[in-house]
Design a protein around this motif. Structure first.
Motif, short mmCIF file in Angstrom:
data_model
loop_
_atom_site.label_atom_id
_atom_site.label_comp_id
_atom_site.label_asym_id
_atom_site.label_seq_id
_atom_site.Cartn_x
_atom_site.Cartn_y
_atom_site.Cartn_z
N THR A 259 0.82 -1.21 0.00
CA THR A 259 0.00 0.00 0.00
C THR A 259 0.86 1.26 0.00
N LEU A 260 2.02 1.20 0.63
CA LEU A 260 2.90 2.38 0.63
C LEU A 260 3.50 2.63 -0.75
N PHE A 261 3.82 1.57 -1.48
CA PHE A 261 4.31 1.76 -2.85
C PHE A 261 3.24 2.48 -3.68
N LEU A 262 2.00 2.05 -3.52
CA LEU A 262 0.90 2.67 -4.26
C LEU A 262 0.75 4.13 -3.86
N LEU A 263 0.75 4.40 -2.55
CA LEU A 263 0.62 5.77 -2.07
C LEU A 263 1.72 6.67 -2.61
N CYS A 264 2.97 6.23 -2.45
CA CYS A 264 4.11 7.09 -2.84
C CYS A 264 4.11 7.38 -4.34
N SER A 265 3.64 6.43 -5.13
CA SER A 265 3.62 6.63 -6.59
C SER A 265 2.56 7.64 -7.02
N GLN A 266 1.68 8.04 -6.12
CA GLN A 266 0.58 8.94 -6.46
C GLN A 266 0.71 10.34 -5.87
N LEU A 267 1.80 10.62 -5.17
CA LEU A 267 1.93 11.90 -4.48
C LEU A 267 2.27 13.05 -5.40
N ASP A 268 3.02 12.79 -6.44
CA ASP A 268 3.51 13.83 -7.34
C ASP A 268 3.48 13.28 -8.76
N PRO A 269 2.77 13.90 -9.66
CA PRO A 269 2.68 13.39 -11.04
C PRO A 269 4.03 13.20 -11.72
#
Length: 437
Positions: free
Chosen positions: A120-130
């Motif tokens: 879930t953290l990989f998913l979160l971090c990949s969505q923070l900044d385009p």
């Protein structure tokens, strides 16, 4: 008397049935399945060095707390998504006791083991900044985490730290960060599979570069305080577990009950998000989820969708174990030091029969004995060595699956629970050495 090596045709047949073209790419569980097929077909007991399952009983204080919670009826209730207050408070206190790092209870979030945490953290971090969606692995590492980014279709990069220790680490790491697309940096410390431990200076390098390039460090502390070269594990007393959290606020710590408390079966861990990062607002999160704060978006969207919370009763167990450890009533480091004893004995056997330790140093110091270590043999590739050892009743995993560029295998000592298994390993390595001079 065992008849070794086994007939290679039995191994070839097993690989064909399992549709494995290259044994060096076999997953941990596939490796175990191969060994079990060979066991069934040959009647030979295998030494299972492939899977990192606890080899010690679960901590009783956790068992008792979980049973009490179940008797009180928590099984019928959904837990709070952010975690029960008791666990959040005790997780924060535990982190202070053994890392000397301050993380507010708000940021201590239970997850279904660190496996769900990393996913879930990989998913979160990949969505923070385009502009930033890449996960950077400092290898070697836990093979399943690489599978997770494949499943999520998240871009990733990696480098093998083998030749980039000390002053070489900074330039190598920065060569990726300067590209401007790295969202998160991932490693374990102590390391799975190599059991190397990043030094304070190396962690300072990682932390300072993460701050400079605004990347998040996901530090996997599955084996917290298990660098047995140091007198770790005394609550609220130095020395403390080393951590990147001393050198950046861009960190998330994953702390699992699986190995330090032998509580793997209940799938319980915490993701500890720095105070600064938890409250940081990201426009991309607001646009996607309608909430800008990182912590809120993580808990109320991603974790909620993934599992609607973490096992209610297991949270009580982990809270009790954290509390007992921080109180000084539970010496988990003394208990897990049994793994160091097993590693020391088996390393001696491998070295005596011509093997070498692949990741053997933390700069000038020999790596600690612990849960894992790595071995190679002559000029055999990872695939060749793994195949040969299977014919001698020894199962492990290839370093190839960990992102390592070095030939060899990972050895896990946790399932060596009987004295006669060490004698069996000695006999099989003797036979292996006689046939591979």
């Amino acid at each position: 008397m065992e008849r070794l090596p086994l007939d290679r045709s039995v191994l070839d047949s097993a690989l064909e049935r399992m549709d494995i073209a290259d044994i060096a790419q076999a997953t941990i569980r596939q490796s175990g399945d191969i060994a079990r097929i060979l066991e069934n077909e040959t009647g030979t007991e295998f030494l299972h060095l492939e899977m990192g399952v606890p080899g010690l009983p679960p901590e009783q204080v956790g068992v008792e707390a979980e049973c009490k919670a179940l008797r009180q009826g928590v099984a019928s209730q959904y837990p709070s998504m952010s975690g029960i207050p008791k666990l959040k408070e005790q997780a924060s206190r535990f982190i202070r006791a053994f890392l000397d790092i301050g993380v507010a209870p708000q940021g201590c979030i239970p997850t279904v083991g660190s496996m769900q945490g990393s996913f879930t953290l990989f998913l979160l971090c990949s969505q923070l900044d385009p502009k930033k969606n890449k996960i950077l692995f400092i290898d070697p590492g836990f093979p399943v985490q690489r599978n997770q980014v494949h499943i999520l279709n998240i871009p990733h990069a990696s480098f093998d730290i083998y030749e980039y220790r000390a002053e070489k680490l900074g330039p190598k790491l920065e060569s990726y960060l300067t590209q401007g697309d790295v969202a998160a940096i991932v490693y374990s410390n102590p390391n799975n599979p190599a059991w190397i431990c990043l030094t304070e200076e190396e962690l300072r390098t990682v932390g300072e570069l993460a701050s400079r390039y605004d990347a998040i460090v996901i530090e996997d502390l599955a084996y917290l305080c298990m660098d047995f070269r140091k007198p770790l594990g005394r609550p609220f007393e130095a020395p403390y577990q080393s951590s990147v959290a001393r050198y950046t606020q861009n960190y998330i710590l994953m702390i699992s009950g699986s190995k330090i408390f032998s509580y793997a079966g209940q799938r319980i861990a915490v993701a500890a998000i720095s105070d600064t990062l938890y409250t940081r607002q990201y426009p991309a999160l607001r646009e996607r989820y309608g909430m800008a704060r990182l912590g809120d978006a993580y808990v109320l969207t991603i974790l909620y969708a993934a599992s609607s919370g973490t096992s209610h009763s297991a949270q009580y167990a982990l809270a009790a174990m954290f509390r007992a450890a921080a109180d000084g009533r539970l010496d988990f480091v003394a208990e897990t030091s049994e793994y160091a004893r097993r590693a020391r004995l088996t390393k001696e056997l491998f070295l005596r029969h011509g093997f070498r330790i692949v990741y053997d140093k933390d700069q000038d110091e020999a790596v600690s004995d612990g849960f894992f270590y790595t071995v190679g043999y002559g000029d055999l590739t990872s695939s060749e060595l793994l195949s040969e050892l299977l014919l001698y009743g020894i199962c492990a995993i290839s370093l190839t699956t960990t992102g390592s560029r070095q030939p060899g295998i990972r050895v896990c000592v946790s399932q060596l629970n009987r004295p006669e298994q060490f004698d069996l390993l000695e006999a099989r390595l003797t036979a292996f050495g006689q046939n591979h001079r």
